[in-house]
Scaffold this motif. Structure first.
Motif, PDB file in Angstrom:
ATOM      1  N   LYS A  92       2.792  30.530   6.294  1.00 50.71           N
ATOM      2  CA  LYS A  92       3.168  30.539   4.885  1.00 50.71           C
ATOM      3  C   LYS A  92       2.629  29.278   4.226  1.00 50.71           C
ATOM      4  N   THR A 122       5.212  24.875   1.827  1.00 54.18           N
ATOM      5  CA  THR A 122       5.326  25.200   0.401  1.00 54.18           C
ATOM      6  C   THR A 122       6.130  24.177  -0.371  1.00 54.18           C
ATOM      7  N   SER A 173       1.178  31.461  -3.764  1.00 50.83           N
ATOM      8  CA  SER A 173       1.970  31.288  -2.548  1.00 50.83           C
ATOM      9  C   SER A 173       1.990  32.599  -1.785  1.00 50.83           C
ATOM     10  N   GLY A 174       1.982  32.503  -0.490  1.00 50.63           N
ATOM     11  CA  GLY A 174       1.975  33.712   0.329  1.00 50.63           C
ATOM     12  C   GLY A 174       1.621  33.403   1.764  1.00 50.63           C
ATOM     13  N   LYS A 175       1.138  34.414   2.459  1.00 51.01           N
ATOM     14  CA  LYS A 175       0.815  34.305   3.876  1.00 51.01           C
ATOM     15  C   LYS A 175      -0.682  34.036   4.041  1.00 51.01           C
ATOM     16  N   GLU A 206       2.126  36.489  -2.551  1.00 56.05           N
ATOM     17  CA  GLU A 206       3.480  36.918  -2.900  1.00 56.05           C
ATOM     18  C   GLU A 206       3.819  36.528  -4.333  1.00 56.05           C
TER      19      GLU A 206
END
Length: 821
Positions: A92, A122, A173-175, A206
């Motif tokens: 992440k 994050t 933001s995300g994977k 995301e």
């Protein structure tokens, strides 16, 4: 002595630096540079006049400079990103980057971000930003100063289709995921494909937020024009043809019909789905002549044409063929302005040099190699063939041009795609003359559609009917016998030998045409004919969490034992079939399913669905399907039998005591027993393979009662008798001798602790143990308990997650192991 075509020499040394990076140490590079300077310096200065020597010496200094530049840039590009050390496969995180391009794929959107700042934590960026008061457009620069990771380019997948603009700074933001490297022969290398484009990671978004709304007016305008063209084509053409035109004119493949794409590929005309250099040249020269017709001065017309054709390259994302054509066209136009003669080799060399300086790894890209070898075919082979033939007409010249390109690109085609369409030369002769007409009609219709859709619809009619004609020609080509020739991936030394012979042929015909040498050209294809297999070859294919074993005997009988996966989607299409094709295998004589779990049959079912009787037409053919002979056959079992029968695949059944015997190879079935009820793990087909002194045990997902029964056979406490004759139903009951000394064991059930126990291992004592399972799989395979049991008997362990595909080449003297990763 004047140096002819200096750009060709400089490109050659730059490529030499790139190539040497992968095969040598720095000391060899230094020695190579010194030798190059000495040898070429001697050659170039030998006959020079004194006042020419200084200029020639300066030019010679460019050789090692380009050589070192190629070596160092390749080293820089191929080096992994520093963030690779932070995570294994995915993590992440938050990414800040500038939007370079946006592609709407229908069900999802692909964003490309450049100059990225990545934080795998994050909260890290947010905490740093809270410490200072920032205006919105200062966020990006402040993040760059934080303790974060840098990435030149990242690909983003999202379902969000907001009004992002090219040049926006985005916070995503995300994977974050790494690209997957190939672990099998023939498998698509996602990592290398993206590394060539300088893309480090992909991220499944995301949340996306615009943190700086400033954008590039120029690039956004081109993006909007491209989208407008696509919208116009979708309104004035049927969906299928609209996708074709968008691919041919704009390089947008999102709307391309899969069936049409496969149809074009199988007929050898898929190149028209990409923006060709011919089309770029056609558009550029049409613009130039239009401007000259409007009485615009030559210099101004040239500048405007160069600007417009460059803009077209940007609009179509500058593919290799577009890049090559744009540079060569600009060189041609500039030559006309300054009064210099256009030289094809120099223009192509400059174009290649620009592409390779930007991305040295393009040298390993099929698109780059095909594009530039095609140019060489037109420049070197076509004139010779034309002179050999003597009398000419337009049709014959077109045939010779197509043949010239096919001859020189064939090794590249086979190396990357393993097969070639037999009738592609003839089909291209029919297709290509109309391709330029399609481009002109589509461009005019697209522009007219900006004004009025009805006007665009009226103009596009000709292109619509030509595309329908293309499809009809390809459908006819599908029905021709032997339309696809599968060779497999040739060894690199064979490619080198092919081009060596081709160069000799070109040199023999450079100054004096020798018609008899055409015979030499005719036999070039024979170089790629594979000799008969003389060894036993076994490959444990990496299919993730599953099993798949390919075996090719000295008698060239091919076997596929299982073929499925629970974590790789379409494993048949993306792993098993490419592997077989890369080996030149178009038919599997026997497919043996040990049992019917998904992770053992999913890929086989894909192959069966596409299998066709008769000659090879692009899909793998299956001769026989062998299933475990159990008493109760459930619906899934019967569905597989029905599918096989519908596809013309002969179905056989196997149980304990059955033998598949060839001249040198014997395969004995040790399980399931005649009283086995279901095709489950305990009833897995177990095969004992013997070839001379070599013995291998393949155990499927054997466990429990099945393992105990096989152990009894190996211990001699349970007899192994031949069952009844399959043809006469006669009871044979002859004892069968089975070794219990095995060189190789395919460990049961992907290395589960619930199988392959100490008692079993103490009897067979395999020297090598192969485990097929998925990387970081949810089952935890291979289990530590099982690994410890194997180490206790001194077995050498090879696992597919670590080694990729594991290949054994067995002859009568030794066993050679090859691991792909």
């Amino acid at each position: 002595m004047n140096i002819r075509r200096p750009l060709v020499w400089l490109l050659a040394f730059y490529i030499a630096g790139i190539a040497l990076y992968r095969v040598s140490s720095i000391s060899i590079v230094v020695i190579a540079i010194l030798l190059c300077i000495l040898v070429l310096g001697r050659l170039l200065l030998l006959k020079c006049k004194r006042r020419e020597r200084l200029s020639n010496f300066g030019f010679i200094l460019g050789f090692p400079i380009l050589f070192i530049l190629g070596y160092s840039l390749m080293n820089h590009q191929i080096k992994p990103n520093k963030m690779d050390q932070v995570f294994e496969n995915s993590i992440k995180g938050t990414v800040y980057g500038k939007l370079q391009s946006l592609e709407d794929k229908g069900s999802y959107v692909v964003l490309t971000l450049i100059d990225n700042v990545i934080d795998p934590d994050t909260n890290h960026i947010k905490n740093n930003l809270k410490k200072v008061s920032l205006k919105q457009n200062e966020v990006y620069d402040s993040v760059k100063e934080a303790d974060t990771y840098q990435s030149k380019k990242i690909k983003v997948y999202t379902s969000e289709n907001s009004n992002f603009k090219i040049g926006n700074i985005l916070e995503i933001s995300g994977k974050i995921e790494k690209f997957q490297k190939a672990t099998n022969p023939g498998q698509f290398n996602e990592y290398e494909f993206n590394k060539i484009q300088k893309i480090d990671y992909k991220i499944k978004a995301e949340n996306i937020k615009v943190v700086d709304g400033r954008y590039s007016w120029f690039f956004q305008t081109l993006h909007d024009i491209k989208n407008k063209f696509i919208q116009v084509y979708e309104q004035i053409l049927p969906q299928k043809n609209a996708g074709l035109i968008s691919a041919m004119i704009l390089g947008d493949t999102s709307g391309l019909d899969k069936d049409i794409k496969d149809l074009y590929r199988e007929n050898g005309i898929s190149h028209i789905l990409a923006i060709s250099g011919l089309n770029v040249s056609l558009i550029g020269m049409s613009l130039f002549h239009l401007l000259r017709k409007l009485r615009i001065p030559n210099f101004i017309a040239t500048l405007l044409s160069i600007f417009l054709i460059f803009s077209f390259g940007v609009l179509t994302n500058f593919s290799v063929s577009t890049n090559r054509a744009v540079v060569m066209l600009i060189v041609f136009m500039c030559g006309g302005v300054i009064g210099r003669t256009y030289d094809l080799f120099s223009a192509a060399s400059l174009s290649a040099l620009i592409i390779l300086i930007n991305s040295p790894m393009e040298i390993y890209n099929a698109g780059f190699l095909l594009s530039f070898t095609a140019i060489l075919g037109m420049a070197l082979i076509y004139p010779i063939l034309k002179n050999i033939l003597g009398k000419r007409n337009k049709l014959v010249e077109a045939f010779l041009l197509t043949l010239s390109i096919q001859v020189i690109t064939l090794p590249v085609m086979l190396y990357f795609f393993y097969e070639f369409p037999l009738y592609s030369i003839i089909i291209n002769l029919i297709i290509l003359p109309l391709s330029s007409l399609i481009v002109l009609i589509a461009l005019v219709a697209g522009l007219a559609g900006f004004i009025a859709i009805s006007l665009g619809s009226f103009i596009i009619g000709g292109a619509h009917y030509i595309l329908n004609f293309y499809e009809a020609v390809c459908r006819f080509g599908e029905k021709l016998p032997g339309r696809m020739i599968l060779i497999g991936r040739p060894d690199l030394w064979l490619l080198a030998f092919y081009y060596f012979i081709l160069i000799i042929w070109i040199l023999l015909n450079t100054e004096l045409v020798r018609k008899k040498t055409i015979i030499l050209l005719s036999f070039l294809l024979l170089i790629f004919v594979k000799p008969k297999n003389v060894d036993l070859e076994v490959t444990f294919i990496d299919v993730g969490q599953g099993d798949c074993i390919f075996m090719n005997s000295p008698e060239n009988v091919t076997y596929l034992i299982d073929g499925g996966s629970s974590d790789v989607k379409e494993v048949g299409k993306y792993r098993i079939e490419p592997f077989l094709k890369s080996k030149g295998i178009w038919k599997v004589d026997y497919v043996i399913l040990t049992h019917l779990d998904t992770d053992h049959i999913s890929g086989v079912l894909e192959l069966m669905e596409s299998s066709k009787n008769g000659s090879y037409e692009g899909n793998i053919i299956i001769g026989h399907l062998i299933l475990p002979d159990v008493q109760e056959k459930d619906q899934e079992y019967m569905d597989i039998v029905t599918l096989a029968e519908n596809k013309g695949i002969k179905v056989l059944y196997i149980q304990k005591g059955d033998i598949i015997k060839e001249k040198h190879v014997t395969i004995t079935c040790l399980n399931p027993s005649p009283d086995a009820l279901h095709a489950d793990n305990a009833s897995s087909v177990v095969l004992s393979v013997n070839y001379g002194d070599f013995n291998m045990l393949l155990t499927g997902d054997l466990e429990g009662e099945g393992e105990r029964q096989v152990l009894g056979i190996l211990n001699g406490t349970s007899s192994l008798l031949s069952p009844k004759d399959k043809d006469t139903d006669e009871i044979i009951n002859e004892p069968i001798e089975v070794t219990k000394d095995y060189d190789v064991l395919k460990v049961a059930h992907h290395g589960s602790k619930n199988s392959t126990f100490e008692e079993f291992l103490s009897v067979i004592k395999p020297e090598w143990a192969i485990i097929s399972c998925g990387y970081n799989n949810r089952y935890g395979h291979p289990h530590e308990e099982l690994m410890e049991r194997l180490l206790n008997i001194n077995s050498k362990i090879l696992t597919t997650p670590e080694k990729g595909a594991v290949t054994l080449i067995i002859n009568k003297e030794l066993i050679l192991f090859k691991c792909f990763s």
